[in-house]
Design a protein around this motif. Structure first.
Motif, short mmCIF file in Angstrom:
data_model
loop_
_atom_site.label_atom_id
_atom_site.label_comp_id
_atom_site.label_asym_id
_atom_site.label_seq_id
_atom_site.Cartn_x
_atom_site.Cartn_y
_atom_site.Cartn_z
N LEU A 208 0.83 -1.20 0.00
CA LEU A 208 0.00 0.00 0.00
C LEU A 208 0.86 1.24 0.00
N LYS A 209 0.22 2.40 -0.07
CA LYS A 209 0.92 3.68 -0.01
C LYS A 209 0.80 4.25 1.40
N MET A 210 1.88 4.88 1.87
CA MET A 210 1.86 5.42 3.22
C MET A 210 2.77 6.64 3.32
N MET A 211 2.36 7.62 4.11
CA MET A 211 3.21 8.73 4.55
C MET A 211 3.18 8.71 6.08
N HIS A 212 4.33 8.50 6.70
CA HIS A 212 4.43 8.37 8.16
C HIS A 212 5.45 9.41 8.63
N VAL A 213 4.96 10.44 9.33
CA VAL A 213 5.79 11.62 9.63
C VAL A 213 6.14 11.71 11.11
N ASP A 214 7.43 11.64 11.41
CA ASP A 214 7.96 11.93 12.75
C ASP A 214 7.27 11.15 13.87
N ASP A 215 6.71 9.98 13.56
CA ASP A 215 6.01 9.16 14.55
C ASP A 215 4.83 9.88 15.19
N THR A 216 4.29 10.89 14.49
CA THR A 216 3.17 11.66 15.04
C THR A 216 1.90 11.55 14.22
N VAL A 217 2.01 11.31 12.93
CA VAL A 217 0.84 11.24 12.06
C VAL A 217 1.18 10.40 10.83
N ALA A 218 0.18 9.73 10.28
CA ALA A 218 0.39 8.92 9.08
C ALA A 218 -0.87 8.95 8.22
N LEU A 219 -0.65 8.80 6.94
CA LEU A 219 -1.74 8.62 5.98
C LEU A 219 -1.48 7.31 5.27
N VAL A 220 -2.44 6.37 5.35
CA VAL A 220 -2.26 5.02 4.82
C VAL A 220 -3.44 4.67 3.93
N ALA A 227 -7.65 3.52 -4.18
CA ALA A 227 -8.95 3.74 -4.81
C ALA A 227 -10.09 3.71 -3.80
N GLN A 228 -9.93 2.96 -2.71
CA GLN A 228 -10.98 2.84 -1.70
C GLN A 228 -10.85 3.86 -0.58
N GLY A 229 -9.88 4.75 -0.70
CA GLY A 229 -9.70 5.75 0.34
C GLY A 229 -8.45 5.51 1.17
N ALA A 230 -8.33 6.29 2.24
CA ALA A 230 -7.16 6.19 3.10
C ALA A 230 -7.54 6.43 4.55
N LEU A 231 -6.61 6.17 5.44
CA LEU A 231 -6.82 6.40 6.87
C LEU A 231 -5.80 7.44 7.34
N HIS A 232 -6.30 8.48 7.99
CA HIS A 232 -5.45 9.51 8.60
C HIS A 232 -5.30 9.12 10.07
N ILE A 233 -4.08 8.79 10.48
CA ILE A 233 -3.86 8.14 11.77
C ILE A 233 -3.02 9.02 12.68
N GLU A 234 -3.50 9.19 13.93
CA GLU A 234 -2.74 9.89 14.96
C GLU A 234 -2.61 9.05 16.23
N SER A 235 -3.14 7.83 16.19
CA SER A 235 -3.06 6.93 17.34
C SER A 235 -1.62 6.49 17.58
N PRO A 236 -1.02 6.75 18.75
CA PRO A 236 0.37 6.36 19.02
C PRO A 236 0.61 4.87 18.84
N ALA A 237 -0.34 4.04 19.26
CA ALA A 237 -0.16 2.59 19.14
C ALA A 237 -0.09 2.15 17.68
N LEU A 238 -0.99 2.70 16.86
CA LEU A 238 -1.00 2.33 15.45
C LEU A 238 0.21 2.91 14.72
N LEU A 239 0.62 4.12 15.09
CA LEU A 239 1.80 4.72 14.48
C LEU A 239 3.05 3.87 14.78
N LYS A 240 3.15 3.38 15.99
CA LYS A 240 4.28 2.53 16.36
C LYS A 240 4.27 1.24 15.55
N LEU A 241 3.09 0.65 15.39
CA LEU A 241 2.96 -0.59 14.63
C LEU A 241 3.36 -0.37 13.17
N LEU A 242 2.92 0.74 12.58
CA LEU A 242 3.28 1.05 11.20
C LEU A 242 4.77 1.31 11.05
N ALA A 243 5.36 1.98 12.04
CA ALA A 243 6.80 2.24 11.98
C ALA A 243 7.59 0.94 12.03
#
Length: 326
Positions: A208-220, A227-243
């Motif tokens: 997938l496509k992702m932008m993960h910035v400074d462990d504070t926010v991500a767009l996935v 095509a089905q959209g994206a998730l704008h994420i600020e959850s620390p737990a999910l950001l850590k998992l993505l990192a």
């Protein structure tokens, strides 16, 4: 550069121990300058790798190194198994993430927002968010990109690291999938981004496509293309998992860096072919990426196999890593 037979496949100490044993033909088991101490870590590593054998019994027990071709084959097979296990781990990490946040798991937009995760459906908003996040890191950007779809992009839409961010030491780490790297536009955009200071690497597949910035926010993106959209994420737990997921892919053995210093032994053209070959691209894709004929690529590949003294594309990648060429 090292000339050790098993360099890059075992520890430096184990590689030195193997060469010492191979040069001696055999050594008695024991402690001392002319003996082979099985209690030492390098010896245990070689034993676990199955590249040493024994002869004799009791005080006359001898240790021998298996033939280099056999040793290399066994270690390459171990690399294959390691890659398979790593792919399983990566898939498992992504499944954990998908189970937590993907809308197909039954979460509604309201549920997602309550968990610091917001669904973004509008493609124009997704594009604006992605562009803004790419240019916003103060420390580290982790990003992935998959093969494009839809309208032909233009150079006006090319995202490049801001010069002031690069000068300030901000890291832009970008993982591309092989289909994008082999596409005409993709190869052009990657080349321009690397010239601007981006750290780029290629994998055969990126989910997938992702932008993960400074462990504070991500767009996935929810799916491969977005095509089905994206998730704008600020959850620390999910950001850590993505990192963790990104870092595992970034350092995986089957992830290939783009750019870097060209080895003295190779021309720039052959080094580029080697990099793309190690990423899993076909001769046709490499030709498309480099703007050369397929027969020219095949000549480069044949020359690389001869220079590296190997007989397969996978072995060429391993040998190139051992030499520090990738």
């Amino acid at each position: 550069m090292t000339d050790r037979t098993l360099a890059g496949l075992v520890s430096e100490e184990a590689a030195a121990a193997y060469d010492r044993l191979h040069d001696a033909v055999h050594l008695p088991v024991g402690v001392g300058p002319d003996k082979f101490d099985l209690a030492e870590e390098p010896a245990r590593e070689l034993l676990d790798a199955g590249v040493i054998t024994f002869a004799g019994h009791g005080d006359g027990r001898l240790v021998r190194a298996v033939h280099p071709s056999i040793a290399l084959r066994r270690l390459l097979d171990r690399q294959h198994r390691h890659l398979a296990a790593l792919q399983t781990d990566l898939a498992g990490t992504w499944q954990r993430f998908a189970a937590l946040v993907s809308p197909v798991s039954g979460l509604t937009d309201g549920d997602l927002q309550a968990s610091d995760v917001r669904a973004v459906r509008d493609r124009a908003e997704m594009a604006r968010l992605a562009a803004g996040l790419y240019r916003s890191p103060r420390r580290l950007l982790r990003a992935t990109f998959t093969a494009r779809s839809g309208d032909e992009p233009t150079t006006e839409g090319l995202l490049l690291p801001p010069p002031d961010s690069i000068a300030a030491g901000v890291e832009f780490r970008m993982l591309y999938d092989a289909p994008h790297a082999s596409d005409t536009w993709g190869s052009y955009s990657i080349e321009q981004s690397v010239r601007a200071g981006e750290q780029a690497r290629v994998r055969q597949t990126v989910p997938l496509k992702m932008m993960h910035v400074d462990d504070t926010v991500a767009l996935v993106t929810i799916d491969h293309t977005g095509a089905q959209g994206a998730l704008h994420i600020e959850s620390p737990a999910l950001l850590k998992l993505l990192a963790e997921w990104f870092d595992a892919m970034w350092t995986a053995p089957d992830t290939t860096p783009i750019g870097g210093k060209v080895p003295d032994e190779l021309t720039p053209a052959r080094h580029k072919v080697l990099t793309l070959l190690a990423s899993g691209l076909t001769d046709e894709s490499i030709a498309n990426h480099t703007g050369t004929a397929v027969r020219t690529v095949r000549r480069h590949v044949s020359a690389l196999l001869e220079i590296l003294n190997v007989d397969s594309r996978f072995a060429a990648g391993v040998a190139a890593v051992r030499r520090g060429w990738l």
